[in-house]
Design an enzyme around this catalytic site. Structure first.
Site, PDB file in Angstrom:
ATOM      1  N   HIS A 269       0.770  -1.084   0.163  1.00 50.13           N
ATOM      2  CA  HIS A 269      -0.152   0.120   0.047  1.00 50.13           C
ATOM      3  C   HIS A 269       0.971   1.248   0.128  1.00 50.13           C
ATOM      4  CE1 HIS A 269      -3.360   2.807   0.658  1.00 50.13           C
ATOM      5  NE2 HIS A 269      -2.657   3.210   1.739  1.00 50.13           N
TER       6      HIS A 269
ATOM      7  N   ASP B 281       1.001   4.891  -0.331  1.00 46.29           N
ATOM      8  CA  ASP B 281       0.359   6.460  -0.349  1.00 46.29           C
ATOM      9  C   ASP B 281       1.101   7.370  -1.304  1.00 46.29           C
ATOM     10  OD1 ASP B 281      -1.546   5.745   1.742  1.00 46.29           O
ATOM     11  OD2 ASP B 281      -0.128   5.630   3.025  1.00 46.29           O
TER      12      ASP B 281
ATOM     13  N   ASP C 193      -7.552   1.553   1.721  1.00 40.94           N
ATOM     14  CA  ASP C 193      -7.401   2.414   2.899  1.00 40.94           C
ATOM     15  C   ASP C 193      -8.251   3.663   3.109  1.00 40.94           C
ATOM     16  OD1 ASP C 193      -5.937   3.142   5.256  1.00 40.94           O
ATOM     17  OD2 ASP C 193      -4.495   4.094   4.223  1.00 40.94           O
TER      18      ASP C 193
ATOM     19  N   HIS D  75      -6.131   9.640  -0.861  1.00 42.11           N
ATOM     20  CA  HIS D  75      -6.980   9.622   0.534  1.00 42.11           C
ATOM     21  C   HIS D  75      -5.913  10.230   1.757  1.00 42.11           C
ATOM     22  CE1 HIS D  75      -4.835   5.548   0.312  1.00 42.11           C
ATOM     23  NE2 HIS D  75      -4.707   5.717   1.518  1.00 42.11           N
TER      24      HIS D  75
HETATM   25 ZN   LIG Z   1      -3.111   4.952   2.671  1.00 42.94          ZN
END
Ligand SMILES: [Zn+2]
Ligand SMILES: *[C@@H]1O[C@H](CO)[C@@H](O)[C@H](O)[C@H]1NC(C)=O
Ligand SMILES: *[C@@H]1O[C@H](CO)[C@@H](O)[C@H](O)[C@H]1NC(C)=O
Length: 991
Positions: free
Chosen positions: A47, A49, A171, A415
């Site tokens: 994951h 970001d 997420d 996000h």
């Molecule tokens: Zn995230």
């Protein structure tokens, strides 16, 4: 261009063809599973970001590892290396921003290897948009755009095998129905995520409701989409994190006292058995990864290889567990084949609470100026896209600049970007990046307007600080200034235009030399008093403009003063209480009354209705705890946790009244850091509240969250409505959720919902609607009452990872924010009102203003403006942009929520764009609609299950026409709320 220089703009077609040949991606690459066993799909993933604690580049390059150890380039390097070692290994790549940056840096050998991995389904894309967008605070237009961007990149590089079929929203902090609907409209088979209200999750674990069929739209048919909630966040099972950043033991299978194979296999099998009790089928999906994992992928894969081997070895001793590398698309393929039924889901997954004191509803408002800036970014992005198509700008430089803005907007949807949940330094980096992209794209707008008008050397500058009445172009004299207005809407629009000016005597003329009535309005002194603001422009020139697509207006200073700003009446604040003291503000459509003693609004009259409206500002004091246990959770960037209730701030406000002919304004001074302008325009059926909040004082060491509240006598019986990402409305009921009994320990924040465009309530007669200008949290805590959170300044971190208090400062003091809320009172209606949606759209994308110096009014080259006259009134142009070199993408949307199907003929537009062919695509613009085939699942209660698996195909006969065909082949029909996407290939392109 440091961010984006490496990404090719238009990839040639032969590359694409190369990529597809011999492909065995998709279900052909899925692992073999076993009947009568628990089939465990291990899904390796990372994951990543697109900015959070570090900036996007810091994450990519792996710098600043003292903040967080993370380097995406190494993840991709090592994952690809490891995948090549064994054809059974799998990995899913999610964020296309990172992937594209990495891929562009690879040599031909590595690129070929990656092509092979993708063609063989070993490296698979999930999600696939530029970033993993938030779902609460994004606008659907930007979400569609960032999927368009990501999927187009993947399609250009990898062809069909690069196209994701699964939404991977693991997420984001809660999930919107509109996002699910967008996935359905893009042809995705399903989506997975990992966060929902903890009470909801507990219930679903107990009654096998973790996976469901989401009815993602009330208006669109075929919008059901499989939705899966992950079991253990998006992490590997406890004890099985084999990443270099974890501390779990590896699988030790050698001759060693430490040999742990039996123990680890037992643990894994126990976990799988427990987990499978919460799922309906014989398949379960176990993600193997977490934030920024796989930086040394060999460690992960070596241990997963062993885990798979030893767990499956147990089958010879009777174990019923079968484990293998897989992907979400293979997992979902198996579920689809099973022909089981699944529960229904109709509403959305907001708000998200992770324990009894943590409602993640603060981020709906966090960083209000950044939330607004990204909407400005979208507004300008749409403007530049339209202008570029109209002027046929196709040079490399123009394409690159537009692409940069497109990518910046994609990143902003992340996000931890638009949500405001990133560190302050990262927020600054986002602002820097978006600002630079906007400035670069201004060149496109300028070059386009130079060819679209006969002002061939016009500056066509934009002013980005119009919200505080600042514009460098008009600050000195605004004499002989041309304002060019660009209308993004399909239809001719009439709007009021406001231009910051210095003096108070101007004349405005249109292209035909006619004088346009105008007036000059004072800028509120609270705005003038802002320390950092240069005080040249003390007024705003207001005039009403009607614009088809582009129109020019000339502003000149009148030689001798015509009038002064003499319409301003001040009401003394200190007065004896006298109920009869009332101020009436009235135009032909709207009438407001104010109590001149308190300075507050009393009633609003419009659309034949009169409603008592008490409007106030209030503060919630942020809870400060030590974050040790749930009950000590502080209010922070994610979580809204007030300490006590709403405290009203304006018992007595000072007011001034500006009584103009076109606009009437009441300026209210609430306190030292809150003021407001309430305004009505002649002929405009709404009331505008322009608020100014900040710096929020914190000398008392208390963080504060500021709300605006409207109280009426409407008996709304606990029901109110909020939009889903600016599109369909959802019904909310105070203290209730659709499928479970929520924990209402936090009764205020637990009733907050995201409001991207509107919030409303009604009784049998009257409906009140608020339209906002950026995403905010909102609620109705009492019948008849609507509330929006405007600004937040907090002194503690809420311990959900960002590690900083949300304490935004600017110019050495607390950040000031300004924005608008529009209010409409109308007759109650059963369904959401499309007129309100159109107003919302117009507020969202008003005329963009460009400024040039000229002493004549330029004319518009009308022959370059295509023909939109056949669009029905409720059909809007959602996108109008270059898709590739000779391809134009058009999205049309029916804003009608409850009415009939509408039809129009797109031939005139096709023809005026020199169309050669037109075809229809999925919502993202990259797949022919005729090729859409997505899984249809059976819902509980359907009765008999069909004998073979079913699919959803295009919801209607996709358009596919060319210029030789009769105009009757160009009819576009839209059911309520439908969006249709077309690609027009143009004629006469010389290669
Ligand atoms: Zn995230
Ligand atoms: C391409 O890059 C890879 C990885 O960096 C390297 O191992 C390889 O030698 C390079 N090949 C060529 C032909 O440069
Ligand atoms: C689920 O939805 C379908 C279609 O809307 C309906 O036929 C079915 O009865 C619903 N099932 C349940 C359990 O609500």
């Amino acid at each position: 261009m440091a961010y984006f220089s490496s990404v090719p703009v238009f990839i040639t077609l032969f590359l694409l063809n190369n990529a597809v040949s011999g492909a065995t991606c998709g279900i052909k690459a899925c692992p073999v599973t076993k009947l009568n066993m628990i089939n465990v799909h291990l899904v390796p993933h990372s994951h990543d970001d697109v900015g959070w604690l570090k900036t996007v580049d810091q994450y990519y390059y792996g710098s600043q590892n003292k903040i967080q150890h993370a380097g995406v380039q190494y993840i991709l390097d090592t994952v690809v290396e490891e995948l090549l070692k064994d054809s059974k290994r799998r990995f899913i790549q999610v964020e296309t921003f990172f992937f594209s940056k990495w891929y562009a840096e690879q040599n031909a050998t590595v690129q070929r290897a990656v092509q092979k991995l993708v063609a063989e389904g070993r490296l698979e894309f999930a999600g696939g948009a530029w970033s993993m967008n938030d779902e609460a605070t994004v606008h659907y237009q930007s979400v569609i755009d960032q999927f368009n961007l990501g999927l187009k990149y993947l399609n250009d590089i990898f062809g069909d095998c690069g196209r994701p079929t699964i939404g991977w929203q693991i997420d984001p902090f809660g999930h919107s129905r509109e996002m699910a609907s967008i996935f359905a409209q893009m042809g995705y088979n399903g989506e997975f995520f990992a966060r929902m209200d903890y009470v909801d999750k507990k219930k679903r674990l107990e009654d096998q409701g973790m996976e469901m069929i989401w009815q993602s739209s009330e208006s669109l048919k075929d919008s059901h989409i499989f939705t899966g909630m992950l079991y253990n966040h998006y992490s590997a099972p406890p004890g099985f994190c084999f990443d270099i950043n974890c501390h779990d033991a590896p699988i030790i299978d050698g001759e060693s006292y430490d040999n742990n194979v039996d123990q680890r296999v037992n643990d894994f099998i126990d976990y799988v058995k427990t987990m499978s009790k919460s799922f309906r089928s014989t398949h379960i999906m176990v993600p193997m990864g977490d934030d920024f994992q796989y930086e040394e992928a060999a460690v992960n894969y070596k241990n997963m290889d062993k885990l798979i081997k030893y767990v499956n070895d147990r089958q010879s001793k009777g174990s019923q567990v079968n484990v293998f590398y897989s992907t979400p698309s293979c997992y979902l393929h198996e579920l689809h084949q099973l022909q089981q039924t699944w529960p229904n889901k109709t509403e959305d997954f907001f708000p998200y609470s992770s324990d009894s004191h943590s409602y993640w509803t603060g981020y709906f408002t966090s960083r209000p100026t950044q939330k607004r800036f990204h909407r400005d970014g979208n507004h300008f992005f749409q403007t530049v896209k339209q202008l570029s198509v109209l002027a046929n700008l196709t040079s490399t430089r123009h394409s690159e600049d537009l692409e940069s803005l497109s990518q910046a907007m994609g990143i902003m949807q992340h996000h931890d970007a638009v949500t405001g949940t990133e560190k302050q330094a990262v927020a600054r980096d986002y602002d820097r990046m978006l600002f630079k992209a906007i400035v670069d794209a201004e060149n496109n707008a300028r070059d386009a307007l130079r060819s679209l008008t006969n002002l061939t050397s016009g500056e066509f500058e934009s002013c980005l600080e119009l919200n505080i009445s600042v514009c460098s172009f008009t600050q000195n004299s605004a004499n002989n200034v041309v304002v060019t207005l660009v209308n993004l809407l399909a239809h001719t629009s009439t709007q009021y235009v406001r231009i910051p000016v210095k003096s108070d005597n101007y004349i405005v003329t249109d292209e035909k030399g006619r004088e346009i009535p105008s007036e000059v309005v004072p800028v509120p002194w609270q705005v003038l008093a802002m320390e950092h603001r240069s005080n040249d422009t003390q007024h705003e020139l207001v005039f009403e403009a009607t614009v088809e697509k582009i129109a020019n207006f000339l502003i000149r200073v009148l030689p001798s003063p015509k009038s002064n700003v003499q319409n301003l009446i001040h009401f003394p604040t200190e007065k004896a209480l006298d109920e009869s003291d009332e101020l009436t503000v009235e135009n032909s459509l709207v009438k407001l009354t104010f109590n001149t003693t308190t300075g507050g609004l009393k009633t609003i009259e419009m659309n034949g209705l009169t409603e008592t409206i008490d409007q106030s500002f209030g503060v919630y004091k942020g809870f400060r705890g030590n974050n040790g246990e749930a009950k000590n959770r502080s209010s922070g960037a994610y979580v809204f946790r007030p300490d006590g209730g709403f405290e009203k701030l304006n018992n007595k406000v000072g007011i001034s009244f500006y009584n103009g002919t076109r606009v009437k304004e009441v300026h209210q001074h609430v306190n030292e850091w809150i003021s407001q302008v309430i305004r009505v325009y002649q002929g405009d059926n709404r009331v505008e509240f322009e608020w100014l909040v900040g710096p929020i004082p914190t000398e008392d060491e208390v963080g504060k969250e500021i709300v605006i509240r409207f109280s009426s006598n409407i008996s709304s019986k606990g029901i109110f409505y909020t939009d889903s990402n600016g599109r369909e409305m959802l019904e909310r009921e105070r203290n209730q959720r659709d499928t479970f009994n929520p924990d209402m320990s936090e009764a205020i924040s637990g009733n907050y919902y995201p409001v991207t465009g509107q919030i409303s309530l009604q009784d049998d007669e009257v409906r009140i609607t608020l339209l906002n200008d950026r995403a905010q949290g909102g609620t109705s805590l009492k019948d008849g009452e609507l509330e929006l959170m405007l600004h937040r300044r907090l002194l503690n971190d809420d311990a959900f990872g960002v590690g900083e208090a949300l304490n935004e400062t600017q110019y050495g003091t607390g950040l000031i924010a300004r924005g608008k809320v529009s209010l409409i009172i109308d007759e109650a209606s059963k369904k959401p009102n499309h007129a309100e949606r159109l107003v919302q759209h117009e507020i969202d994308q008003p005329f963009w203003k460009f400024f040039s110096k000229s002493n004549r009014v330029p004319s518009v080259n009308k022959n370059m403006i295509p023909d939109f006259t056949d669009f029905p009134p409720l059909v809007e142009l959602l996108s109008f942009e270059q898709h590739s070199e000779d391809h134009i993408l058009i999205r049309v949307e029916n804003f009608n929520t409850n009415g009939n199907v509408v039809s129009f003929n797109i031939y005139p537009l096709f023809s005026s764009l020199s169309g050669y062919k037109i075809w229809e695509t999925t919502l993202d613009g990259n797949m022919k609609l005729g090729d859409m085939k997505r899984y249809k699942f059976n819902q509980d209660g359907i009765g008999s299950i069909p004998s073979s698996v079913e699919y959803f195909y295009a919801p209607h006969n996709p358009m596919s026409s060319d210029y030789t065909m009769d105009a009757s082949e160009f009819v576009v029909t839209l059911v309520p709320m439908q969006i249709r996407t077309f690609i027009i290939q143009q004629k006469n392109i010389v290669y």
